[in-house]
Design a protein around this motif. Structure first.
Motif, PDB file in Angstrom:
ATOM      1  N   THR A 110      29.102  12.511   8.050  1.00  8.53           N
ATOM      2  CA  THR A 110      30.196  13.480   7.913  1.00  8.53           C
ATOM      3  C   THR A 110      30.060  14.249   6.602  1.00  8.53           C
ATOM      4  O   THR A 110      30.236  15.478   6.563  1.00  8.53           O
ATOM      5  CB  THR A 110      31.557  12.763   7.984  1.00  8.53           C
ATOM      6  N   ASN A 111      29.741  13.548   5.515  1.00  6.91           N
ATOM      7  CA  ASN A 111      29.566  14.211   4.214  1.00  6.91           C
ATOM      8  C   ASN A 111      28.384  15.171   4.231  1.00  6.91           C
ATOM      9  O   ASN A 111      28.460  16.266   3.667  1.00  6.91           O
ATOM     10  CB  ASN A 111      29.398  13.175   3.107  1.00  6.91           C
ATOM     11  N   ALA A 112      27.283  14.766   4.875  1.00  9.79           N
ATOM     12  CA  ALA A 112      26.113  15.644   4.963  1.00  9.79           C
ATOM     13  C   ALA A 112      26.444  16.902   5.769  1.00  9.79           C
ATOM     14  O   ALA A 112      26.029  18.009   5.404  1.00  9.79           O
ATOM     15  CB  ALA A 112      24.937  14.902   5.584  1.00  9.79           C
ATOM     16  N   GLY A 165      29.471  18.194   6.074  1.00 12.45           N
ATOM     17  CA  GLY A 165      30.380  18.977   5.228  1.00 12.45           C
ATOM     18  C   GLY A 165      29.635  19.775   4.175  1.00 12.45           C
ATOM     19  O   GLY A 165      29.942  20.944   3.926  1.00 12.45           O
ATOM     20  N   LYS A 166      28.636  19.145   3.561  1.00 11.43           N
ATOM     21  CA  LYS A 166      27.824  19.841   2.559  1.00 11.43           C
ATOM     22  C   LYS A 166      27.083  21.013   3.200  1.00 11.43           C
ATOM     23  O   LYS A 166      27.027  22.109   2.636  1.00 11.43           O
ATOM     24  CB  LYS A 166      26.844  18.867   1.920  1.00 11.43           C
ATOM     25  N   ALA A 167      26.525  20.801   4.382  1.00 12.24           N
ATOM     26  CA  ALA A 167      25.825  21.879   5.093  1.00 12.24           C
ATOM     27  C   ALA A 167      26.801  23.001   5.454  1.00 12.24           C
ATOM     28  O   ALA A 167      26.466  24.182   5.338  1.00 12.24           O
ATOM     29  CB  ALA A 167      25.141  21.336   6.348  1.00 12.24           C
ATOM     30  N   ASN A 168      28.012  22.633   5.876  1.00  8.72           N
ATOM     31  CA  ASN A 168      29.011  23.660   6.215  1.00  8.72           C
ATOM     32  C   ASN A 168      29.411  24.474   4.987  1.00  8.72           C
ATOM     33  O   ASN A 168      29.610  25.686   5.084  1.00  8.72           O
ATOM     34  CB  ASN A 168      30.241  23.022   6.863  1.00  8.72           C
ATOM     35  N   ARG A 169      29.520  23.837   3.832  1.00  4.10           N
ATOM     36  CA  ARG A 169      29.853  24.577   2.609  1.00  4.10           C
ATOM     37  C   ARG A 169      28.739  25.532   2.215  1.00  4.10           C
ATOM     38  O   ARG A 169      28.970  26.525   1.521  1.00  4.10           O
ATOM     39  CB  ARG A 169      30.174  23.607   1.467  1.00  4.10           C
ATOM     40  N   ALA A 170      27.512  25.246   2.691  1.00  7.89           N
ATOM     41  CA  ALA A 170      26.366  26.117   2.419  1.00  7.89           C
ATOM     42  C   ALA A 170      26.174  27.163   3.513  1.00  7.89           C
ATOM     43  O   ALA A 170      25.182  27.893   3.493  1.00  7.89           O
ATOM     44  CB  ALA A 170      25.106  25.276   2.261  1.00  7.89           C
ATOM     45  N   GLU A 207      20.143   7.803   2.330  1.00  8.12           N
ATOM     46  CA  GLU A 207      20.724   9.147   2.393  1.00  8.12           C
ATOM     47  C   GLU A 207      19.672  10.177   2.812  1.00  8.12           C
ATOM     48  O   GLU A 207      19.987  11.128   3.526  1.00  8.12           O
ATOM     49  CB  GLU A 207      21.330   9.513   1.040  1.00  8.12           C
ATOM     50  N   LYS A 235      20.006  13.131   5.705  1.00  9.03           N
ATOM     51  CA  LYS A 235      19.731  14.553   5.460  1.00  9.03           C
ATOM     52  C   LYS A 235      18.669  15.076   6.432  1.00  9.03           C
ATOM     53  O   LYS A 235      18.769  16.198   6.912  1.00  9.03           O
ATOM     54  CB  LYS A 235      19.272  14.761   4.020  1.00  9.03           C
TER      55      LYS A 235
END
Length: 166
Positions: free
Chosen positions: A29-31, A33-38, A145, A149
């Motif tokens: 989920t965090n990965a 979210g990070k991709a969505n922020r990018a 991790e 990714k």
């Protein structure tokens, strides 16, 4: 006394399973979210009462779905809850799957094991593994991790452009 010891062990193992399963799904989920922020547009959904099979056993647990366009990445985690569900062949506390719909070679099967110090770890099962986790958990590669990714990168890769494939 035996029943009390069994119930204490089961309670302890269930807590380990729950925490490790939550950790695995949170990593994905965090990965995402990070991709969505990018700039990615990954759609995230969860299912708390998911059932899936591993070998002849029925696993009960959770599923995380990550979608990007027509691609979908499914992360399943669970364990047998009743004797009728069977058992995890070869050992382990829980099972998991990382599935790329339509990209079968990218799929991975996971097992939750305790190492020699009693620390839980998700290990990646080889496609040719004998599935005897209890005998050699130290020899199996652990999920990190970087693996998470890699799976998110596969989800986001443009299948029409070979240069964007991971």
């Amino acid at each position: 006394k035996d029943i009390a010891e069994y119930l204490a062990l089961r309670s302890s193992n269930d807590l380990i399973r729950k925490v490790a399963g939550d950790w695995l799904l949170t990593m994905f989920t965090n990965a995402a979210g990070k991709a969505n922020r990018a700039g990615a547009a990954i759609q995230v959904s969860t299912e708390d009462t998911h059932r899936f099979k591993v070998g002849n056993a029925n696993m009960v647990g959770m599923r995380l779905s990550l979608g990007s366009g027509v691609r979908q990445l499914l992360v399943e985690v669970g364990w047998p809850r009743t004797p009728r569900d069977g058992f995890i062949s070869g050992g382990g506390l829980a099972c998991g799957n990382i599935k790329h719909v339509g990209i079968k070679p990218a799929n991975e099967e996971l097992r939750l094991v305790l190492d020699d110090t009693g620390t839980p770890a998700w290990v990646v099962m080889s496609k040719h593994e004998v599935h005897n986790v209890a005998a050699k958990p130290r020899e199996l590669p652990r999920l990190h991790e970087a693996n998470v990714k890699k799976h998110v990168a596969i989800l986001l890769a443009d299948s029409r452009n070979p240069r964007t494939r991971p």
